[in-house]
Design a protein around this motif. Structure first.
Motif, PDB file in Angstrom:
ATOM      1  N   TRP A 155      19.822 -26.760   1.685  1.00  0.00           N
ATOM      2  CA  TRP A 155      19.727 -27.084   0.268  1.00  0.00           C
ATOM      3  C   TRP A 155      19.627 -28.585   0.007  1.00  0.00           C
ATOM      4  O   TRP A 155      19.104 -29.017  -1.027  1.00  0.00           O
ATOM      5  N   SER A 156      20.102 -29.408   0.914  1.00  0.00           N
ATOM      6  CA  SER A 156      20.105 -30.859   0.711  1.00  0.00           C
ATOM      7  C   SER A 156      18.747 -31.504   0.981  1.00  0.00           C
ATOM      8  O   SER A 156      18.486 -32.624   0.515  1.00  0.00           O
ATOM      9  N   VAL A 157      17.869 -30.830   1.739  1.00  0.00           N
ATOM     10  CA  VAL A 157      16.607 -31.431   2.161  1.00  0.00           C
ATOM     11  C   VAL A 157      15.737 -31.889   0.991  1.00  0.00           C
ATOM     12  O   VAL A 157      15.186 -33.001   1.020  1.00  0.00           O
ATOM     13  N   PRO A 158      15.555 -31.078  -0.072  1.00  0.00           N
ATOM     14  CA  PRO A 158      14.705 -31.557  -1.171  1.00  0.00           C
ATOM     15  C   PRO A 158      15.254 -32.798  -1.863  1.00  0.00           C
ATOM     16  O   PRO A 158      14.473 -33.660  -2.286  1.00  0.00           O
ATOM     17  N   PHE A 159      16.566 -32.936  -1.975  1.00  0.00           N
ATOM     18  CA  PHE A 159      17.147 -34.132  -2.594  1.00  0.00           C
ATOM     19  C   PHE A 159      16.856 -35.370  -1.741  1.00  0.00           C
ATOM     20  O   PHE A 159      16.486 -36.424  -2.267  1.00  0.00           O
ATOM     21  N   TRP A 160      17.044 -35.227  -0.440  1.00  0.00           N
ATOM     22  CA  TRP A 160      16.762 -36.357   0.452  1.00  0.00           C
ATOM     23  C   TRP A 160      15.281 -36.718   0.419  1.00  0.00           C
ATOM     24  O   TRP A 160      14.916 -37.893   0.436  1.00  0.00           O
ATOM     25  N   THR A 161      14.428 -35.709   0.376  1.00  0.00           N
ATOM     26  CA  THR A 161      12.980 -35.950   0.367  1.00  0.00           C
ATOM     27  C   THR A 161      12.550 -36.696  -0.883  1.00  0.00           C
ATOM     28  O   THR A 161      11.805 -37.686  -0.821  1.00  0.00           O
ATOM     29  N   ILE A 162      13.020 -36.234  -2.047  1.00  0.00           N
ATOM     30  CA  ILE A 162      12.666 -36.892  -3.308  1.00  0.00           C
ATOM     31  C   ILE A 162      13.228 -38.306  -3.350  1.00  0.00           C
ATOM     32  O   ILE A 162      12.557 -39.247  -3.786  1.00  0.00           O
ATOM     33  N   GLY A 163      14.479 -38.458  -2.902  1.00  0.00           N
ATOM     34  CA  GLY A 163      15.100 -39.779  -2.924  1.00  0.00           C
ATOM     35  C   GLY A 163      14.378 -40.780  -2.043  1.00  0.00           C
ATOM     36  O   GLY A 163      14.107 -41.915  -2.450  1.00  0.00           O
ATOM     37  N   ILE A 164      14.037 -40.382  -0.823  1.00  0.00           N
ATOM     38  CA  ILE A 164      13.350 -41.284   0.098  1.00  0.00           C
ATOM     39  C   ILE A 164      11.938 -41.597  -0.406  1.00  0.00           C
ATOM     40  O   ILE A 164      11.489 -42.754  -0.349  1.00  0.00           O
TER      41      ILE A 164
END
Length: 391
Positions: A155-164
């Motif tokens: 579940w955390s992957v999309p947040f990290w992707t958008i943030g980076i």
């Protein structure tokens, strides 16, 4: 100049993707943090609350600053807060990081609309505005589903992707976008908040913004729990919810494309009245549909209609007073996010306490009926001259 257009599109795409991402992830996050359905919507509402509150001051304050600096600061804050969402270890830390992301978005998005007239040639302003706006629609069509698919890994992957991705975009902006100095004099900056006075004292403006609030309250309440409802009703995993979201975004994109044509053929008032009347019926009927294809088709139609009427309504609001269009845009953004915050809270209560998604459909229909009545009675959709004082 094309590079600026691409940058503005990407900024709105990132913000739009992050704004809508929580809805399809809501069932997963609810399980992850062990919270009840009645309060789970606040993971969405925290973001919109931060954006709503700070949009009221972000627009007027930034008129006295270098817009490039404000845009970069907001985007960097947005990047950090979104990355932190991927590290949230509880419901409350997720709400905090979402709140911070909303605050950052409130300082970022208005700079896009304010920067376009400052750096683009006059002949390219309208086109660039349209492309930037399409970034939001494209985020629903492609950004949110992609985020949902990434969440199948964790579940955390999309947040990290958008943030980076947002951080990398900020680096490109640093080397590409020129300084955009304030257009107001130093002694004018302290009175910038007085620009809200003409709206407060205008009956037409008050009616228009209240109707706009009700419109977003109805739509936002329905959207907040559509992912949760699909998971419960059709036993869809998060990846398949994201696939359905593609059709919702494509509907919004289609509606935005034909909005000007519909307005030209029917007129502002008739186009909005017909669209909202149909929306009212669809929101009430949709929760009772038994097949996923039927629900998908109906929500595609809903999003198409919303894509048609939102630009018309925004055009009517910004024409209320041509000298304070920036302030009107900030207030509209705050109104939208405030309504979505209330909608996320209301959706949780309605879903748990009052009969599931069918009660949400009825609530949305009532909001739309009241919104349409207020729009028509206020005259904001008519052809009256712009107001600058009492309406």
């Amino acid at each position: 100049m094309r590079k600026y257009t691409v940058l503005f599109f990407l900024i709105m795409f990132m913000i739009g993707t992050d704004t809508f991402l929580i809805s399809p992830l809501l069932p997963t996050l609810q399980t992850q943090f062990g919270v009840s359905t009645s309060i789970a919507g606040w993971m969405l509402g925290a973001y919109t609350l931060g954006s709503a509150v700070f949009a009221l001051i972000a627009g007027p304050l930034s008129d006295g600053w270098n817009r490039r600096t404000v845009l970069l600061s907001g985007l960097l804050g947005f990047s950090v807060a979104t990355i932190l969402c991927g590290f949230a270890d509880s419901f409350w830390t997720m709400c905090l990081f979402r709140f911070l992301a909303g605050i950052s978005a409130a300082f970022t998005a208005p700079q896009v609309w304010a920067s376009i007239p400052a750096i683009m040639p006059a002949s390219q302003i309208s086109k660039t505005m349209g492309i930037a706006f399409s970034g939001l629609a494209a985020s629903q069509a492609f950004g949110v589903p992609i985020g949902s698919w990434l969440a199948t890994a964790h579940w955390s992957v999309p947040f990290w992707t958008i943030g980076i991705a947002s951080f990398l975009l900020a680096i490109v902006i640093f080397y590409t976008l020129p300084d955009i100095k304030p257009s107001v004099q130093k002694d004018e900056r302290t009175s910038i908040l007085r620009r809200y006075v003409p709206l407060i004292t205008s009956r037409k403006a008050r009616g228009g913004f209240f109707a706009y609030l009700l419109l977003h309250l109805g739509c936002g309440t329905a959207f907040a729990f559509v992912g949760k409802w699909m998971a419960d009703q059709f036993e869809l995993p998060v990846g398949q919810i994201g696939t359905v979201m593609i059709f919702l975004g494509l509907g919004n994109l289609l509606g935005s494309t034909v909005s000007a044509y519909a307005s030209q053929k029917l007129g502002h008032a008739k186009a909005v009245a017909a669209g909202m009347a149909l929306l009212l019926a669809l929101y009430v009927v949709m929760p009772h549909l038994a097949s996923l294809p039927g629900v998908t088709i109906v929500y595609f139609i809903i999003c198409t209609i919303l894509g048609i009427i939102f630009p018309i309504v925004m055009g009517a609001l910004t024409s209320l007073n041509s000298s304070i269009r920036g302030t009107i845009s900030s207030l509209a953004n705050a109104t939208m996010n405030g309504a979505n915050t209330l909608g996320a809270w209301a959706a949780g209560i309605l879903y748990v306490q009052l009969g599931g998604y069918s009660s949400i459909g009825i609530f949305s229909g009532i909001c739309l009926a009241l919104s349409l009545g207020t729009f028509l009675s206020s005259g904001v959709l008519g052809r009256n001259s712009p107001t600058s004082g009492k309406g």
